[in-house]
Design an enzyme around this catalytic site. Structure first.
Site, PDB file in Angstrom:
ATOM      1  N   ASN A 164     -20.827 -35.390  75.716  1.00  0.00           N
ATOM      2  CA  ASN A 164     -21.889 -36.377  75.705  1.00  0.00           C
ATOM      3  C   ASN A 164     -22.207 -36.528  77.263  1.00  0.00           C
ATOM      4  O   ASN A 164     -21.346 -37.199  77.850  1.00  0.00           O
ATOM      5  CB  ASN A 164     -21.182 -37.363  75.069  1.00  0.00           C
ATOM      6  CG  ASN A 164     -22.194 -38.721  74.993  1.00  0.00           C
ATOM      7  OD1 ASN A 164     -23.262 -38.417  75.604  1.00  0.00           O
ATOM      8  ND2 ASN A 164     -21.823 -39.850  74.350  1.00  0.00           N
TER       9      ASN A 164
ATOM     10  N   GLU B 276     -18.447 -40.758  68.158  1.00  0.00           N
ATOM     11  CA  GLU B 276     -19.575 -40.035  68.146  1.00  0.00           C
ATOM     12  C   GLU B 276     -18.966 -38.640  68.215  1.00  0.00           C
ATOM     13  O   GLU B 276     -19.439 -37.792  67.760  1.00  0.00           O
ATOM     14  CB  GLU B 276     -20.647 -40.483  69.211  1.00  0.00           C
ATOM     15  CG  GLU B 276     -21.484 -41.471  68.694  1.00  0.00           C
ATOM     16  CD  GLU B 276     -22.085 -42.150  69.890  1.00  0.00           C
ATOM     17  OE1 GLU B 276     -21.389 -42.704  70.765  1.00  0.00           O
ATOM     18  OE2 GLU B 276     -23.391 -42.315  69.925  1.00  0.00           O
TER      19      GLU B 276
ATOM     20  N   ARG C 204     -32.682 -51.573  79.277  1.00  0.00           N
ATOM     21  CA  ARG C 204     -33.700 -51.309  78.570  1.00  0.00           C
ATOM     22  C   ARG C 204     -34.468 -52.537  77.928  1.00  0.00           C
ATOM     23  O   ARG C 204     -33.721 -53.345  77.554  1.00  0.00           O
ATOM     24  CB  ARG C 204     -33.734 -50.324  77.699  1.00  0.00           C
ATOM     25  CG  ARG C 204     -33.426 -48.772  78.191  1.00  0.00           C
ATOM     26  CD  ARG C 204     -32.932 -47.653  77.165  1.00  0.00           C
ATOM     27  NE  ARG C 204     -31.710 -47.510  77.460  1.00  0.00           N
ATOM     28  CZ  ARG C 204     -31.081 -46.801  76.340  1.00  0.00           C
ATOM     29  NH1 ARG C 204     -31.651 -46.424  75.175  1.00  0.00           N
ATOM     30  NH2 ARG C 204     -29.691 -46.456  76.412  1.00  0.00           N
TER      31      ARG C 204
ATOM     32  N   HIS D  13     -29.063 -43.049  68.073  1.00  0.00           N
ATOM     33  CA  HIS D  13     -27.885 -43.444  67.720  1.00  0.00           C
ATOM     34  C   HIS D  13     -27.405 -42.860  66.337  1.00  0.00           C
ATOM     35  O   HIS D  13     -26.690 -43.162  65.726  1.00  0.00           O
ATOM     36  CB  HIS D  13     -27.601 -44.895  67.678  1.00  0.00           C
ATOM     37  CG  HIS D  13     -27.710 -45.752  69.037  1.00  0.00           C
ATOM     38  ND1 HIS D  13     -28.385 -46.938  69.185  1.00  0.00           N
ATOM     39  CD2 HIS D  13     -27.364 -45.250  70.277  1.00  0.00           C
ATOM     40  CE1 HIS D  13     -28.307 -47.201  70.544  1.00  0.00           C
ATOM     41  NE2 HIS D  13     -27.518 -46.487  71.120  1.00  0.00           N
TER      42      HIS D  13
ATOM     43  N   ARG E 252     -23.797 -33.842  72.361  1.00  0.00           N
ATOM     44  CA  ARG E 252     -24.557 -34.776  71.844  1.00  0.00           C
ATOM     45  C   ARG E 252     -25.918 -34.587  72.505  1.00  0.00           C
ATOM     46  O   ARG E 252     -26.075 -34.552  73.836  1.00  0.00           O
ATOM     47  CB  ARG E 252     -24.089 -36.221  72.299  1.00  0.00           C
ATOM     48  CG  ARG E 252     -25.081 -37.138  71.816  1.00  0.00           C
ATOM     49  CD  ARG E 252     -24.922 -38.426  72.472  1.00  0.00           C
ATOM     50  NE  ARG E 252     -25.801 -39.570  72.179  1.00  0.00           N
ATOM     51  CZ  ARG E 252     -25.678 -40.686  72.866  1.00  0.00           C
ATOM     52  NH1 ARG E 252     -25.002 -40.998  73.634  1.00  0.00           N
ATOM     53  NH2 ARG E 252     -26.850 -41.553  72.536  1.00  0.00           N
TER      54      ARG E 252
END
Ligand code: AMP
Length: 397
Positions: free
Chosen positions: A8, A378, A240, A180, A92
């Site tokens: 990732n 993940e 963000r 996500h 990812r």
């Protein structure tokens, strides 16, 4: 079968995890770790499956370590540790665009099509792809698999993905994708195992980390989410902005005379918790701070989670369960408690003791909504997909 490495890759960090796969069944975790501070003074830490530190190294500026040299070094260490070649690397990849829903084996054509999506995820996609290129440079024949953050949302109804812009733009891919997805797919899978009854119902999962979003799931499938065309939309995040009136962006261009790059930097890197608090993007620091601006930023973060939960509950036609996950969702009882207070009108009632202990279920027995904390993984989800794809390729060939 053999060992799978999951990567990732971010702008200044590289998370990795090593799994053993037998082809069928759950991949077994062997080790995991992180290289942080890439580009400055990189720091690698790796742990075995029991959490024991098995490797640690720091590089100084003089070492001139780049993403590429660090990844080559990591691959060499891992192959040495494993004692044989890896069977594959799973990545990812943030954006799969309109074409890629399911994980895919990477070749030149796939890489070129993923490259074309970089403008849609400038903060993540270029780094995801450079990790793929770095592995190719060292081991061109090693199979690499891309797993997409957008993939889990691919089957959403058109009404959830359409933007109210002229149709031609929708046709060329200007639509809501959601992100996500690897995390949400893992949560849906876990929920299916631990609470099949709830998992078959109407669930909102809240992935609250540096990036943050909500996903509305019906029967384990995504039907709506808060992130949209890019990973800027929706909730307030670490740096963000989340959902924003597009008129505010026009104002920045027209009245403030800002350049495209400056606006991009403002929206991705200087907004969110950092912008509102003026202190930090890190939830831990904000919770610990006495500064009123820190409190304001946390309140805004919570307010938008609750506000968007209302919207997604409407998309679902009701709500049976709410799941917290990721860095803040798993580790900040203060935030979970504030969110639950704002959702009390929906019938959410949490047990503060269970919340502080991070029990798997933190709602009271009389709560109309089951509230759970499920740690996301993940890397494991990527390992599962990579193993499946490699096993399929093995049987197909
Ligand atoms: P992630 O992107 O999932 O790694 O999550 C990062 C976010 O989780 C950061 O805002 C951290 O401050 C936050 N976080 C991690 N641990 C804690 C904690 N114990 N309390 C509050 N926030 C935390």
């Amino acid at each position: 079968m053999g060992e799978i490495l999951c990567l990732n890759a971010g702008s200044s960090s590289l998370k990795f995890a090593l799994f053993a796969s037998e082809g069928s069944g759950e991949p077994q975790s062997l080790a995991s770790g992180k290289i942080e501070n890439i580009g400055i003074e990189p720091h690698l830490v790796a742990h075995d499956a029991s959490g024991k530190t098995i490797a640690e190294q720091r590089w100084t500026k003089a070492d001139k370590a780049t993403h590429e040299t660090l990844l080559a070094d990591l691959l060499e260490r891992i192959q040495k540790q494993v004692g044989k070649d890896l069977i594959g690397v799973g990545h990812r990849v943030v954006h799969g665009g309109m074409d890629f829903a399911a994980p895919v084996r990477i070749d030149d054509d796939v890489l070129a099509r993923l490259d074309a999506l970089c403008p849609l995820a400038p903060l993540h996609q270029p780094h995801n792809l450079s990790a793929i290129r770095a592995v190719r440079a060292v081991q061109p024949s090693l199979p690499q698999i891309a797993c997409f953050d957008t993939g889990f949302h691919h089957e959403q109804p058109a009404v959830a993905t359409r933007l109210a812009l002229p149709r031609a733009l929708d046709a060329e891919g200007v639509r809501r994708y959601g992100f996500h997805g690897i995390s949400y797919e893992y949560i849906a899978r876990q929920l299916g195992e631990i609470d099949p009854l709830v998992s078959g119902g109407r669930v909102i999962a809240a992935h609250l980390g540096n990036g943050a979003s909500l996903c509305a799931m019906k029967d384990g499938r995504s039907i709506d989410t808060t992130m949209g065309f890019t990973a800027l939309d929706g909730l307030v995040m670490g740096t963000r902005c989340g959902a924003l009136d597009p008129g505010a962006v026009l104002y920045l261009f027209q009245e403030k005379g800002m350049s495209t790059n400056a606006v991009e930097h403002l929206l991705y890197n200087e907004s969110g918790l950092l912008g509102v608090s003026g202190i930090s993007s890190d939830m831990r620091a904000l919770i610990e701070s006495d500064d009123p601006h820190a409190k304001e930023s946390v309140d805004l973060f919570v307010y938008h989670i609750a506000r968007q939960t209302g919207a997604l509950a409407s998309s679902l036609g009701g709500l049976d369960a709410f799941v917290f996950t990721a860095g803040i969702g798993e580790n900040a009882p203060e935030v979970r408690s504030l969110v639950a207070q704002r959702l009390s009108w929906l019938g959410v009632e949490i047990d503060e003791d269970a919340n502080r202990r991070r029990a798997p279920v933190i709602s009271t027995s009389s709560s109309r909504i089951t509230v759970r904390v499920i740690p996301t993984d993940e890397e494991r989800m990527i390992a599962i997909h990579t193993a499946e794809l490699l096993a399929h390729a093995g049987t197909a060939s």
